[in-house]
Design an enzyme around this catalytic site. Sequence first.
Site, PDB file in Angstrom:
ATOM      1  N   GLN A   1       7.947   6.359  -7.185  1.00  0.00           N
ATOM      2  CA  GLN A   1       9.332   6.652  -6.798  1.00  0.00           C
ATOM      3  C   GLN A   1      10.149   5.368  -6.782  1.00  0.00           C
ATOM      4  OE1 GLN A   1      11.026   7.458  -2.900  1.00  0.00           O
ATOM      5  NE2 GLN A   1      11.786   9.399  -3.716  1.00  0.00           N
TER       6      GLN A   1
ATOM      7  N   CYS B   1      17.498   9.201   0.305  1.00  0.00           N
ATOM      8  CA  CYS B   1      17.349   8.329   1.479  1.00  0.00           C
ATOM      9  C   CYS B   1      18.719   7.966   2.053  1.00  0.00           C
ATOM     10  CB  CYS B   1      16.584   7.062   1.098  1.00  0.00           C
ATOM     11  SG  CYS B   1      16.389   5.970   2.512  1.00  0.00           S
TER      12      CYS B   1
ATOM     13  N   GLY C   1      10.753  19.669   3.089  1.00  0.00           N
ATOM     14  CA  GLY C   1      11.409  19.579   4.389  1.00  0.00           C
ATOM     15  C   GLY C   1      10.856  20.558   5.405  1.00  0.00           C
TER      16      GLY C   1
HETATM   17  C1  LIG Z   1       8.072   7.443   7.555  1.00  0.00           C
HETATM   18  C2  LIG Z   1       8.792   8.150   6.444  1.00  0.00           C
HETATM   19  C3  LIG Z   1       9.162   7.428   5.321  1.00  0.00           C
HETATM   20  C4  LIG Z   1       9.818   8.056   4.258  1.00  0.00           C
HETATM   21  N1  LIG Z   1      10.080   7.356   3.105  1.00  0.00           N
HETATM   22  C5  LIG Z   1      10.591   8.001   2.032  1.00  0.00           C
HETATM   23  C6  LIG Z   1      10.703   7.359   0.762  1.00  0.00           C
HETATM   24  O1  LIG Z   1      10.294   6.207   0.565  1.00  0.00           O
HETATM   25  N2  LIG Z   1      11.261   8.081  -0.256  1.00  0.00           N
HETATM   26  C7  LIG Z   1      11.708   9.366  -0.096  1.00  0.00           C
HETATM   27  O2  LIG Z   1      12.191   9.978  -1.040  1.00  0.00           O
HETATM   28  N3  LIG Z   1      11.581   9.993   1.081  1.00  0.00           N
HETATM   29  C8  LIG Z   1      11.023   9.351   2.121  1.00  0.00           C
HETATM   30  N4  LIG Z   1      10.827  10.037   3.291  1.00  0.00           N
HETATM   31  C9  LIG Z   1      11.223  11.453   3.368  1.00  0.00           C
HETATM   32  C10 LIG Z   1      10.060  12.353   2.940  1.00  0.00           C
HETATM   33  O3  LIG Z   1       9.704  12.122   1.604  1.00  0.00           O
HETATM   34  C11 LIG Z   1      10.443  13.835   3.104  1.00  0.00           C
HETATM   35  O4  LIG Z   1      11.529  14.124   2.267  1.00  0.00           O
HETATM   36  C12 LIG Z   1      10.847  14.181   4.535  1.00  0.00           C
HETATM   37  O5  LIG Z   1       9.956  13.613   5.475  1.00  0.00           O
HETATM   38  C13 LIG Z   1      10.893  15.690   4.737  1.00  0.00           C
HETATM   39  O6  LIG Z   1       9.644  16.275   4.460  1.00  0.00           O
HETATM   40  P1  LIG Z   1       8.582  16.662   5.626  1.00  0.00           P
HETATM   41  O7  LIG Z   1       9.340  17.487   6.620  1.00  0.00           O
HETATM   42  O8  LIG Z   1       7.511  17.425   4.926  1.00  0.00           O
HETATM   43  O9  LIG Z   1       8.121  15.376   6.222  1.00  0.00           O
HETATM   44  C14 LIG Z   1      10.167   9.429   4.361  1.00  0.00           C
HETATM   45  C15 LIG Z   1       9.784  10.144   5.488  1.00  0.00           C
HETATM   46  C16 LIG Z   1       9.095   9.518   6.524  1.00  0.00           C
HETATM   47  C17 LIG Z   1       8.670  10.328   7.724  1.00  0.00           C
END
Ligand SMILES: Cc1cc2nc3c(=O)[nH]c(=O)nc-3n(C[C@H](O)[C@H](O)[C@H](O)COP(=O)(O)O)c2cc1C
Length: 319
Positions: A62, A92, A204
């Site tokens: 990514q 982000c 999400g």
């Molecule tokens: C600690 C942390 C770091 C993240 N870093 C990134 C990242 O580098 N790139 C990105 O696209 N999303 C990043 N995200 C977002 C996740 O990829 C994801 O979209 C978000 O957590 C929602 O999904 P979930 O509810 O399954 O966690 C991050 C999320 C967390 C919790």
Amino acid sequence: MIHKFSVAPMMDRTDRHCRYFHRKLTQRSLLYTEMLHCNAIVRGDKNNLLKYSPKEQPLAIQMGGSDPILLSEASEISEEFGFSEINLNIGCPSDKVQKGKFGAVLMKEPELVARCIKAMKNSTSLPVTVKCRIGVDEMEENRHLDEFIEVVHQSGCETFIVHARKAWLQGLSPKDNREIPPLNYKRVYKLKEKFPQLNVVINGGITSIDDSLEHLKYVDGVMIGRKAYDDPFILTEVDNRIYDEEKTFVSLDKILVSLLPYIKSEIGNGTKITHITKHLMGLFKGLNGAKDMRKHLVSIDNDLDPLNNFEFFLSKYVA
Ligand SMILES: Cc1cc2nc3c(=O)[nH]c(=O)nc-3n(C[C@H](O)[C@H](O)[C@H](O)COP(=O)(O)O)c2cc1C
């Protein structure tokens, strides 16, 4: 290629050790690197930044950025390093990322994103995908999202991973932006309905394989982030329940013992054992004595004999 299940890119989490560990739990899921800025890929210490084990494949990189030339150079380099997909981060919301003009703020600039994708696609034969939100700030979720997808799709992007909530660019921390804006899964389903030719991956707040299977009735793929990290056992169900592979028996001891050769070789290369073991903490969720196990693992340090100490940990807690 459509990946029905993936583990989300997460900064400070999905580094190469975490991914190696996740690959022990699921052979079929697509794994992602943390977001890497295209400038760092082009001008930084590539060999260190992009290092990974071939066992992590299929592995997507990514990227963040909004300079078509740099992104195209970074894409060329990523292909040389053997990644199987290149993903552009348009989701982000952090202040730092906004100031650098990349991430979610780019949802307001579909033409620029399209130029980036075009440039990337011109320099690689790998799939170039986009991870975005359903909108940002005052963006109207219906018309604007469709317009964004339409314009970016025309530049050659066929796969959109959509975090099913808006990002609010002012006043919310990145953490709050993963929790406070309401989830709207139906909006993502509607996107797939409107653009049936695209691969739409939903992300999400998804916390189980049952829920993933339900989403897969409406979209092409599911991406899970926090739940996969905090409770990695969920990944052991993916190959069988999502990909219809034969069920295999996995247990805590089997997983930990299977990591021993990797840990041994990484320590030999100078890696601190805690850089690997910190990702294992979620394995103990719900177990009797989980707190002691975590405490023990945290206490294992490179200055003592870490491998011996890890083997002692195994003999003490896992039969
Ligand atoms: C600690 C942390 C770091 C993240 N870093 C990134 C990242 O580098 N790139 C990105 O696209 N999303 C990043 N995200 C977002 C996740 O990829 C994801 O979209 C978000 O957590 C929602 O999904 P979930 O509810 O399954 O966690 C991050 C999320 C967390 C919790």
